[in-house]
Write a protein that holds these residues in place. Sequence first.
Motif, PDB file in Angstrom:
ATOM      1  N   MET A 190       0.826  -1.199   0.000  1.00  0.00           N
ATOM      2  CA  MET A 190       0.000   0.000   0.000  1.00  0.00           C
ATOM      3  C   MET A 190       0.866   1.256   0.000  1.00  0.00           C
ATOM      4  N   GLU A 191       2.017   1.196   0.689  1.00  0.00           N
ATOM      5  CA  GLU A 191       2.916   2.352   0.719  1.00  0.00           C
ATOM      6  C   GLU A 191       3.392   2.714  -0.676  1.00  0.00           C
ATOM      7  N   VAL A 192       3.666   1.697  -1.495  1.00  0.00           N
ATOM      8  CA  VAL A 192       4.123   1.939  -2.865  1.00  0.00           C
ATOM      9  C   VAL A 192       3.034   2.641  -3.668  1.00  0.00           C
ATOM     10  N   ARG A 193       1.799   2.216  -3.499  1.00  0.00           N
ATOM     11  CA  ARG A 193       0.694   2.818  -4.241  1.00  0.00           C
ATOM     12  C   ARG A 193       0.481   4.280  -3.848  1.00  0.00           C
ATOM     13  N   GLN A 194       0.582   4.581  -2.550  1.00  0.00           N
ATOM     14  CA  GLN A 194       0.350   5.959  -2.131  1.00  0.00           C
ATOM     15  C   GLN A 194       1.505   6.868  -2.556  1.00  0.00           C
ATOM     16  N   ILE A 195       2.719   6.323  -2.643  1.00  0.00           N
ATOM     17  CA  ILE A 195       3.843   7.111  -3.150  1.00  0.00           C
ATOM     18  C   ILE A 195       3.649   7.386  -4.636  1.00  0.00           C
ATOM     19  N   ALA A 196       3.157   6.392  -5.372  1.00  0.00           N
ATOM     20  CA  ALA A 196       2.881   6.587  -6.794  1.00  0.00           C
ATOM     21  C   ALA A 196       1.852   7.693  -7.000  1.00  0.00           C
ATOM     22  N   ALA A 197       0.844   7.739  -6.148  1.00  0.00           N
ATOM     23  CA  ALA A 197      -0.171   8.803  -6.236  1.00  0.00           C
ATOM     24  C   ALA A 197       0.461  10.171  -6.010  1.00  0.00           C
ATOM     25  N   ALA A 198       1.406  10.246  -5.075  1.00  0.00           N
ATOM     26  CA  ALA A 198       2.078  11.517  -4.812  1.00  0.00           C
ATOM     27  C   ALA A 198       2.886  11.965  -6.022  1.00  0.00           C
ATOM     28  N   ILE A 199       3.525  11.020  -6.708  1.00  0.00           N
ATOM     29  CA  ILE A 199       4.283  11.376  -7.919  1.00  0.00           C
ATOM     30  C   ILE A 199       3.338  11.899  -8.991  1.00  0.00           C
ATOM     31  N   ILE A 200       2.187  11.256  -9.130  1.00  0.00           N
ATOM     32  CA  ILE A 200       1.193  11.734 -10.111  1.00  0.00           C
ATOM     33  C   ILE A 200       0.800  13.172  -9.795  1.00  0.00           C
ATOM     34  N   PHE A 201       0.651  13.491  -8.506  1.00  0.00           N
ATOM     35  CA  PHE A 201       0.331  14.872  -8.120  1.00  0.00           C
ATOM     36  C   PHE A 201       1.408  15.838  -8.603  1.00  0.00           C
ATOM     37  N   TYR A 202       2.677  15.509  -8.354  1.00  0.00           N
ATOM     38  CA  TYR A 202       3.758  16.413  -8.764  1.00  0.00           C
ATOM     39  C   TYR A 202       3.852  16.524 -10.287  1.00  0.00           C
ATOM     40  N   LEU A 203       3.662  15.408 -10.978  1.00  0.00           N
ATOM     41  CA  LEU A 203       3.697  15.466 -12.447  1.00  0.00           C
ATOM     42  C   LEU A 203       2.535  16.297 -12.987  1.00  0.00           C
ATOM     43  N   ALA A 204       1.359  16.128 -12.385  1.00  0.00           N
ATOM     44  CA  ALA A 204       0.175  16.859 -12.842  1.00  0.00           C
ATOM     45  C   ALA A 204       0.211  18.327 -12.445  1.00  0.00           C
ATOM     46  N   SER A 205       1.145  18.699 -11.579  1.00  0.00           N
ATOM     47  CA  SER A 205       1.282  20.121 -11.241  1.00  0.00           C
ATOM     48  C   SER A 205       1.873  20.910 -12.398  1.00  0.00           C
ATOM     49  N   VAL A 206       2.415  20.196 -13.397  1.00  0.00           N
ATOM     50  CA  VAL A 206       2.914  20.838 -14.623  1.00  0.00           C
ATOM     51  C   VAL A 206       1.770  20.894 -15.622  1.00  0.00           C
ATOM     52  N   GLU A 207       1.415  22.089 -16.038  1.00  0.00           N
ATOM     53  CA  GLU A 207       0.225  22.285 -16.872  1.00  0.00           C
ATOM     54  C   GLU A 207       0.229  21.416 -18.127  1.00  0.00           C
ATOM     55  N   GLU A 208       1.373  21.295 -18.771  1.00  0.00           N
ATOM     56  CA  GLU A 208       1.419  20.580 -20.054  1.00  0.00           C
ATOM     57  C   GLU A 208       1.272  19.066 -19.898  1.00  0.00           C
ATOM     58  N   TYR A 209       1.392  18.545 -18.667  1.00  0.00           N
ATOM     59  CA  TYR A 209       1.283  17.099 -18.465  1.00  0.00           C
ATOM     60  C   TYR A 209      -0.110  16.663 -18.034  1.00  0.00           C
ATOM     61  N   ARG A 210      -0.987  17.595 -17.688  1.00  0.00           N
ATOM     62  CA  ARG A 210      -2.293  17.217 -17.120  1.00  0.00           C
ATOM     63  C   ARG A 210      -3.146  16.448 -18.112  1.00  0.00           C
TER      64      ARG A 210
END
Length: 679
Positions: A471-491
């Motif tokens: 479960m820890e791996v999955r929640q870390i992956a979600a956090a990475i998605i957040f940081y990647l999606a913070s870039v407008e062109e990647y959303r």
Amino acid sequence: MRRTDRRILTFPAVQPCKEVSPVTLLTSLITICRDICSFRSKLFVTQRVNSREAIRQTEILLVLFEEIHERNLILSYSVIDCFVNLHFQFQKLQFLLEDCTREGARLFLLIKSSFIANEFCMIFRDFALALAFLPLDLIDITVEVKELVELVSKHSQTVEFKLEPEDGTTVDQLLSVLDQFEDRIEPSSTVIKAIFNHLNIKTWYACNMEVKFLNEEIGIESLSCDDKDYPLLSSLVGFMSYCRGVVFENLDYEKTEQRENNFSKEMIRCLNLNDLRCPISLELMTDPVTVSTGQTYDRSSIQKWLKAGNLICPTTTKKLTSTELVPNLTLQRIIQQFCSEYGISVSKSGNRSRDLSRTSVAGSEAYAGAMKFLSKFLSKKLRFGSVDEKNKAAFEIRLLSKSSIFNRTRLVKANTIPPLIDLLSSTNPFTQENAISALLKLSKEPTGRKVIIATGGLTPILELLKNGSRMEVRQIAAAIIFYLASVEEYRELIGEIPETIPSLLELVREGKLCGKTNSVLALFALALFSGNHGRILEAGTVPVLIDLLNPTDKEDLINDALAVLAKLATKAEGSVAILQASGIPIIMGYLRSLNSQTGKEYCVSILLSVCVNVGSEVIGVLAKDHLLMASLYSLLTEGTSPARNKARSLIKILHEFHEKSGYGLMSPTPLQERFVPVW
């Protein structure tokens, strides 16, 4: 029991009052001296000769105190006065010996060898002075004890406490290594091993404890705005981090760390958030300090109290015998662990912001040089090392990039991201977790996010979001998605992948608090691109978020869920979905009950959007709620500027509805007295 709240190499000894009972004073002297004598069995990696001499002299004086106590001898005022002075010096010696045997601080104690030797010298200079005035003829002790004390008195006047040759040689070796790092020359492993042999540091775990201690010292200096040792401490951190990664091949952290973490979690689960609030500000403490009464406050709050001329303890109302503020390091660590466990964000003070921003550059040239060589070493191990070496390299990157912007930048430049992405497919759960944790830290850097996308890292990250081994791996992956999606062109790129949003929602349903929070934040970042709204709504996001809005969830998570709903409600489809999920009564309830002004603003934003997009059907429901208008008027005076604007707009809509419907507002005061102009 050793003190843990006192900062190293500080000696807050307390002078006993002149009126102290002779029996009490003598008992305390015996206790302190016995404690000092117990250090004979401890390991002194530095100050061996000085410590041994200090303990030997204490053992002799202990004989004096014990004989007086056993025979119930009457002491004159002049003897008591000398014993009071000795008690003060024994306290300082006790502190000094505690520090000299402190685990995890050996490198720091080595570099401070001259200072420590001087402290021994000053303590025993004062010992000699006190003993010189001790009237032994007025104490009815045996001849043998009297001769021993006289011997100590004479010896203390001539004994030399100085930098020991072995310590001095090792200090020179250490300074030479730091100079080499500064000149971008990789030091000899032979010299490094000689330093570690002298300090008796033999394992990765022991080396890591040294790094932790040095980083804590840097943090304390930052909080106290005292930067005089910052470059030196940074150089030492760079040296030890390099050694941890390069010199020690085997990780021995799992069992010890697991034992510590289990203890910490059990302790933290027994705590309540209110236990960690400052009694003055009622806010979560970020820099807890203890005053002379034993009460703990946040530093900024108690400093304001003292500056206002208050010399009593706010909690106990007892007079403060000293205005010294002692950092409560144990409580500070507990607060940090508590916040990490429950996903609570601690408000960052100016000092913390300053501390974070200054990690964007190396703390010293030696630190920069050490990181240069270490980054290249780890990158090479990730590519060409054995399975165990790759796992260790990923773990080292995870540690290095945790709180240093400079380290992240250096590691990204060393091209560590592509091999870390390759490790995401590892069948070893520890390697997988280390790799994705390292990527999370590196994704906080703009360049790191670009490299992850450019090298195809999004696909394996999404795979772990959905099917991670833990479960820890999955929640870390979600956090990475957040940081990647913070870039407008990647959303748009992330949102149009079919698995992204359903996988995030699944983690919201099944995950722990941290996983839920990370997933909701990722959904918010994706919702910033309006083209993703349809995908988010089709996945059934709104009912899931409405389910999060219950009193058992943490307020930060509730605010995050409201933020996503507010963004979705800006479109008609989102407003309808909220209405169909029976979310309006819940949101109205939170508008009244939330403590967070941000959360209240999201509530008003949702209600306003639903009124605009759905119309009279919803407006009529809101108009019947007698308490809603009071909450809106409260926001007009207490809310932020955006919140006030939204509250005004919603008030205007409700007024217009009542006017068209011919109903009067049900309020405790006439409309003309409470009406606030909208424009």
